[in-house]
Enzyme design. Sequence first.
Site, short mmCIF file in Angstrom:
data_model
loop_
_atom_site.label_atom_id
_atom_site.label_comp_id
_atom_site.label_asym_id
_atom_site.label_seq_id
_atom_site.Cartn_x
_atom_site.Cartn_y
_atom_site.Cartn_z
N LYS A 285 7.56 -111.12 -63.74
CA LYS A 285 7.37 -111.02 -65.18
C LYS A 285 7.30 -109.55 -65.59
CE LYS A 285 5.33 -114.71 -67.86
NZ LYS A 285 4.14 -115.19 -68.58
N GLU A 370 -2.52 -131.00 -70.02
CA GLU A 370 -3.41 -131.36 -71.13
C GLU A 370 -4.02 -132.75 -70.96
OE1 GLU A 370 -0.40 -128.37 -72.63
OE2 GLU A 370 -0.28 -130.25 -71.49
N ARG A 398 -0.49 -133.75 -76.67
CA ARG A 398 0.01 -134.18 -75.37
C ARG A 398 -1.03 -134.98 -74.60
NH1 ARG A 398 3.52 -129.43 -72.72
NH2 ARG A 398 4.52 -131.28 -71.87
#
Length: 633
Positions: A285, A370, A398
Amino acid sequence: MLKVTNLLETIGSPQDLRDCDPGQLPQLAHDLREYILKSVAKTGGHLSSNLGTVELSLALHYVLNTPEDRIIWDVGHQSYAHKILTGRREGMASLRQFNGISGFPRRSESEFDAFGTAHSSTSISAALGMAVAAKTKGEDRTVVAVIGDGSMSAGMAFEAMNNAGVRKDVPLIVILNDNEMSISPAVGALNRYFAKLISSSAYAVTKRGLDRVLSYAPPLREFAKRLEGHAKGMVGPATIFEEFGFDYYGPIDGHDIHALVATLENINKLAKTEGPQFLHIVTKKGKGYDHAEADPIAYHGPSPFNIEAGIQPSKPSKQTFTQVFGNWLCDMAAADERLIGITPAMREGSGLVEFERRFPARYHDVGIAEQHAVTFAAGIACEGLKPVVAIYSTFLQRGYDQLVHDVALQNLPVVFAIDRAGMVGADGATHAGAFDIAYLRCLPNMLVMTPANARECRDMLTTGFAFDGPSAIRYPRGSGQGPDAGTALEAMVIGKGRLERSIQGSPAKRIAFICFGPMLYTAMEVAEAIDATVVNMRFVKPLDEELLQSIASSHDGIVLVEDSCVMGGAGSACLEYLAEHDISVSALQIGLPDQFTEHGDIPSLMELYGISAKQIEARVRARFAIEACTTAP
């Protein structure tokens, strides 16, 4: 050091890219990374993730016949290079701005955006669906799902792999983009498993030997055999992905453009003849920008910044609602050792950094999961502790089944601190919390609160924590108007609203604004102009029925104001109560319309949806026939 050239300016489509000589790809990767950096520095947006997927984006469009072949970007906040390569280079100047291009893949924006994404872990399911559809229609098409290691923690990804692994008749490729991060560092057993694969001797051998293996250009079967020997032969038994029915290759260096192209070319052929393939690549990243490599979290989604200096500390400003929550969480944890903090991979976004530092034993990041987060909290609540789930409004969607069956049905004392309620600006429809009031207030046992300011937010969090049942406090992104949060831990009287302004003169029409959340202050501005009553309801469930009945019975008209969708929202709850009790009053609902919101700055969006102070005043005057000259005394 590669020099910046104008090579990128010659690429207007993937076909232009495929016309390039392979030797030009490293330079093009450099130019593309520089362009992304300069673009995001001007507009803001997702940076670290996009710098990490430059070579992968190039390789995919170089090898595949897009848009006929499909690429599904899981989450999609790493798709800027993809957008630039597919004819939207100039559009990057309007990235995430009102009437500009989206920060995520969007089907209506480009034929190259095969599937709209912004929530994680959907890519493999969608890709499999497209591959099966192509097979059904007799179309020759490869479908690729690019999914990060953080997104692999969600059960949906494994549900999809379980389904896909038995479909040997469809050309499906799953690429695991492994950078050991979601937004925060990845967590859990799966992350440790990926780390073990990467640290094994196979990764070192693959990095050293891949170019040599591919340079021999062996026949397809021989290539597969050799690559398997390098990539997985030394990690012991079959990988988890092979157990699901995929042919697994990797890990390989995701920044080696030549290795990526050669590997994808061969795996694409294998997918067409042998079915689902799994390629594990390792990326970094923030690749190519020192500041982002050093701190990929800070550069995940920065506002505009100076490239040379990097992100600079901003001057202290009014506390955001997220900061109010984070401070309250620490204060309440210090006061009550039963408090447990839970986040589904949103430590920074939900304001739990300090809580983790101070109370590590009571902090739980469950990864992008979630559904698990909600039921995990329910289990904790069953044992007498007090879980607080910090979650975005759209992410709680979700885990809705778990909210219904595992929390509300059992009347368990779980506090849901719901961030990003209402409009969210540049992130747009995928992250806008427009539906939480509607999906929360219909659940029995739920306590639903909407703070108008920071102090109410803190008091409501305390109220929810003291409540013997499930509670939800939904608050917006950013800071608001009104008093600061303070330091007290004081609970409110449940179900009691507050009269904020009374009519001061004798207007021809007595109008009352009944407000939920931060739109209170917009309503106050309009009320001053037309001399109206303003009520801050504060509680969506239970409603302050006595106050509502009193206001409706004593005014000629009521204006129901909220920052959520009016369909089934807080205003609807008021109208349902009035209808049930046969109380007749002329009413106007103000809120988000029955449509998905666009992305852009908040003032522009308020204008678009007719909820700015000026527009509300005009709507109220027209609805109740109030003369334009009417003003407060």
